[in-house]
Design a protein around this motif. Structure first.
Motif, mmCIF file in Angstrom:
data_model
loop_
_atom_site.group_PDB
_atom_site.id
_atom_site.type_symbol
_atom_site.label_atom_id
_atom_site.label_comp_id
_atom_site.label_asym_id
_atom_site.label_seq_id
_atom_site.Cartn_x
_atom_site.Cartn_y
_atom_site.Cartn_z
ATOM 1 N N UNK A 1 28.415 -5.717 -60.609
ATOM 2 C CA UNK A 1 27.433 -6.734 -61.020
ATOM 3 C C UNK A 1 28.049 -8.124 -60.877
ATOM 4 N N UNK A 2 29.235 -8.264 -61.471
ATOM 5 C CA UNK A 2 29.885 -9.580 -61.478
ATOM 6 C C UNK A 2 30.108 -10.058 -60.045
ATOM 7 N N UNK A 3 30.538 -9.151 -59.193
ATOM 8 C CA UNK A 3 30.824 -9.564 -57.828
ATOM 9 C C UNK A 3 29.563 -9.885 -57.031
ATOM 10 N N UNK A 4 28.465 -9.196 -57.327
ATOM 11 C CA UNK A 4 27.206 -9.570 -56.649
ATOM 12 C C UNK A 4 26.873 -11.029 -56.955
ATOM 13 N N UNK A 5 27.119 -11.431 -58.200
ATOM 14 C CA UNK A 5 26.826 -12.818 -58.566
ATOM 15 C C UNK A 5 27.776 -13.756 -57.806
ATOM 16 N N UNK A 6 29.077 -13.396 -57.798
ATOM 17 C CA UNK A 6 30.064 -14.225 -57.074
ATOM 18 C C UNK A 6 29.705 -14.387 -55.604
ATOM 19 N N UNK A 7 29.266 -13.304 -54.988
ATOM 20 C CA UNK A 7 28.979 -13.342 -53.546
ATOM 21 C C UNK A 7 27.895 -14.376 -53.221
ATOM 22 N N UNK A 8 27.013 -14.606 -54.194
ATOM 23 C CA UNK A 8 25.932 -15.559 -53.950
ATOM 24 C C UNK A 8 26.339 -16.962 -54.426
ATOM 25 N N UNK A 9 27.117 -16.997 -55.507
ATOM 26 C CA UNK A 9 27.575 -18.260 -56.105
ATOM 27 C C UNK A 9 28.556 -19.005 -55.192
ATOM 28 N N UNK A 10 29.519 -18.284 -54.609
ATOM 29 C CA UNK A 10 30.544 -18.946 -53.798
ATOM 30 C C UNK A 10 30.030 -19.235 -52.391
ATOM 31 N N UNK A 11 29.049 -20.106 -52.337
ATOM 32 C CA UNK A 11 28.546 -20.608 -51.057
ATOM 33 C C UNK A 11 27.798 -21.893 -51.368
ATOM 34 N N UNK B 1 21.977 -20.336 -62.919
ATOM 35 C CA UNK B 1 21.567 -18.965 -63.277
ATOM 36 C C UNK B 1 22.764 -18.017 -63.150
ATOM 37 N N UNK B 2 23.528 -18.190 -62.077
ATOM 38 C CA UNK B 2 24.706 -17.336 -61.843
ATOM 39 C C UNK B 2 25.700 -17.466 -62.993
ATOM 40 N N UNK B 3 25.967 -18.699 -63.395
ATOM 41 C CA UNK B 3 26.965 -18.902 -64.463
ATOM 42 C C UNK B 3 26.513 -18.237 -65.767
ATOM 43 N N UNK B 4 25.235 -18.370 -66.077
ATOM 44 C CA UNK B 4 24.709 -17.730 -67.289
ATOM 45 C C UNK B 4 24.853 -16.222 -67.216
ATOM 46 N N UNK B 5 24.492 -15.662 -66.066
ATOM 47 C CA UNK B 5 24.597 -14.205 -65.905
ATOM 48 C C UNK B 5 26.051 -13.742 -65.971
ATOM 49 N N UNK B 6 26.949 -14.513 -65.350
ATOM 50 C CA UNK B 6 28.369 -14.106 -65.368
ATOM 51 C C UNK B 6 28.889 -14.081 -66.800
ATOM 52 N N UNK B 7 28.527 -15.106 -67.587
ATOM 53 C CA UNK B 7 28.995 -15.140 -68.975
ATOM 54 C C UNK B 7 28.424 -13.964 -69.772
ATOM 55 N N UNK C 1 19.147 -8.271 -62.273
ATOM 56 C CA UNK C 1 18.925 -9.663 -61.853
ATOM 57 C C UNK C 1 20.021 -10.195 -60.956
ATOM 58 N N UNK C 2 21.171 -9.531 -60.970
ATOM 59 C CA UNK C 2 22.258 -9.994 -60.106
ATOM 60 C C UNK C 2 21.955 -9.744 -58.637
ATOM 61 N N UNK C 3 21.108 -8.742 -58.366
ATOM 62 C CA UNK C 3 20.860 -8.433 -56.950
ATOM 63 C C UNK C 3 19.424 -7.942 -56.742
ATOM 64 N N UNK C 4 18.486 -8.809 -57.094
ATOM 65 C CA UNK C 4 17.093 -8.410 -56.871
ATOM 66 C C UNK C 4 16.313 -9.495 -56.133
ATOM 67 N N UNK C 5 17.016 -10.221 -55.284
ATOM 68 C CA UNK C 5 16.445 -11.260 -54.398
ATOM 69 C C UNK C 5 16.239 -12.600 -55.104
ATOM 70 N N UNK C 6 16.635 -12.727 -56.380
ATOM 71 C CA UNK C 6 16.490 -14.029 -57.052
ATOM 72 C C UNK C 6 17.642 -14.968 -56.696
ATOM 73 N N UNK C 7 18.885 -14.476 -56.841
ATOM 74 C CA UNK C 7 20.041 -15.374 -56.760
ATOM 75 C C UNK C 7 20.406 -15.807 -55.344
ATOM 76 N N UNK C 8 19.716 -15.274 -54.344
ATOM 77 C CA UNK C 8 20.048 -15.750 -52.996
ATOM 78 C C UNK C 8 19.148 -16.909 -52.559
ATOM 79 N N UNK C 9 18.258 -17.301 -53.454
ATOM 80 C CA UNK C 9 17.325 -18.370 -53.062
ATOM 81 C C UNK C 9 18.072 -19.699 -52.929
#
Ligand code: NZQ
Ligand code: ZN
Length: 387
Positions: free
Chosen positions: A199-209, A219-225, A253-261
């Motif tokens: 989960x955490x890494x799915x968020x990172x993969x989208x955040x680090x770009x 949103x990513x930071x909130x989810x990671x915390x 929510x980490x990988x359901x097409x929201x965080x790549x927007x």
């Protein structure tokens, strides 16, 4: 900048302790023949199989058994499942399990009526389905992949030593998913923490770009915390419902097409991890954990600003020193948390050996949405550091 996009996620979710009550209502929408897809037997031990079967029978369904799907499902197994669905004219594929079972169901859904070789069509040529697609429903028993609300389907070809994911469109995404956090209580701790890191890494993969000011990063930071906080509680008490339900919801929510927007997204950790998985058949989340730090330390100089922000916002690192020093402290905090969870931190503990490095490097896809497009030499260096 967010740019232009269309957002549509068709998966209906039933969440909470009584979520399975939604299954009967959903089953009404489909024909008689339900292919019941599950893994190696955990659902028979914890009673979920019996509960689901009773609902299926009460709804008058014809149950086509498709059990024994392995973790990291293979192209060979996919062919068997597709033949079964075609033979019995499956009207619904009901996946009861983790990401592997769910991914496999999606692959079967686009392969049952496909006249081509599905591995070649979807996983080598990355084509869209052109045949009839069988609807998929999911009863989730492991939180991590987000497969319950996305179009992802990862299949391993053991002969070719490749593990490849195809992200299908909304017509392949589960029509519904049942998410009862209590269903995850029986997961062995190793699987629970592997899922948490996934989960955490799915968020990172989208955040680090990207370098822009983007709502997605907040949103990513909130989810990671939320994931870090819940992980510590769940590690202490696996039956902490609050923690397990937060983990399950964060996974979706980490990988359901929201965080790549609005994001180019990276996914290089996943490409390295999948290549390791193709050689070792290791647990997905562990393959990610084992390559993450060498990768992130390597790309940090190319994305210092975001790594600094990660350190300050997610790990509350004091803003003292140079940007790079602060950023490095963020990775240290990440490493400490990973060790606290008990994740596998190197690929040799997953069965990879030095003589596999060249092959793993060959199997690693190079992505171009993150802070660095890796050369082959860089991939080899990161893999050697991960040993
Ligand atoms: O097979 P059973 O007996 O069910 O046991 C499973 C399996 O051994 C067990 N398990 C699951 N729920 C349980 C349980 N044991 C006890 N109690 C429960 N409630 O856990 C083991 C792992 O299950 P698996 O489904 O393999 O794990 P996960 O959910 O991590 O799925 C991994 C697969 O998903 C792919 C991975 O590459 C891998 O093939 N991914 C799919 C993605 C997607 N669809 O978007 C994205 C991910 O990045 C990932 O690549
Ligand atoms: Zn993953």
């Amino acid at each position: 900048m967010l740019g232009n996009f269309t957002y549509h996620n068709p998966t209906k979710l039933y969440f909470g302790k009584d979520a399975l009550e939604g299954l009967g209502e959903e089953l009404l929408k489909y024909g008689k023949n339900v292919q019941l897809i599950y893994g190696g037997g955990s659902i028979k031990e914890n009673g979920i199989y019996q509960e689901v079967l009773e609902i299926l029978l009460a709804c008058g369904k014809n149950v086509i058994e498709d059990g024994g799907v392995m973790p990291n499902p293979t192209s060979e197994r996919l062919k068997q499942g597709a033949a079964l669905a075609r033979k019995h004219k499956g009207d619904l594929l009901l996946a009861v399990g983790g990401g592997s079972v769910c991914d496999y169901a999606k692959a079967v859904s686009v392969s049952a009526y496909c006249d081509d070789d599905p591995w070649e069509k979807y996983y080598v040529r990355f084509e869209d389905p052109t045949c009839k697609i069988i609807p998929v429903g999911c009863v989730l028993t492991m939180a991590g992949t987000g497969s319950e609300m996305n179009g992802g389907s990862v299949i391993t070809n053991r002969e070719q030593k490749l593990k490849i994911g195809h992200v299908f469109g909304s017509d392949v995404m589960p029509k519904f998913s049942i998410l009862d956090p209590e269903f995850t209580y029986t997961l062995p701790e190793r699987q629970m923490v592997a899922g948490i890191y996934d989960i955490f890494n799915h968020i990172c993969e989208q955040y680090f770009s990207g370098e822009d000011d983007n709502v997605t990063d907040y949103l990513c930071e909130g989810l990671m915390k939320a994931v870090v906080s819940a992980s510590r509680k769940a590690k202490k008490d696996p039956r902490d419902y609050e923690a397990r339900s937060n983990i399950m919801w964060a996974a979706t929510w980490a990988l359901n097409t929201l965080l790549d927007k609005g994001k180019t997204t990276d996914w290089e950790v996943h490409m390295l991890g999948q290549a390791v998985g193709a050689y070792t058949d290791a647990t997905h989340g562990m393959t990610l954990a084992a390559v993450s730090l060498p990768y992130y330390r390597h790309i940090l100089p190319y994305g210092v600003k975001k790594f600094r922000r990660f350190a300050v916002e997610v790990w509350h690192v004091e803003e003292k020193g140079t940007d790079e020093e602060i950023a490095l402290k963020g990775l240290e905090a990440l490493e400490n948390w990973m060790k606290e969870l008990g994740l596998t931190m190197n690929i040799s503990d997953l069965g990879a050996t030095a003589d596999m490095i060249e092959g793993i490097a060959d199997a690693t896809r190079v992505m171009d949405g993150g802070y660095r497009v890796l050369s082959r030499d860089e991939i080899v260096k990161i893999l050697k550091e991960s040993l």
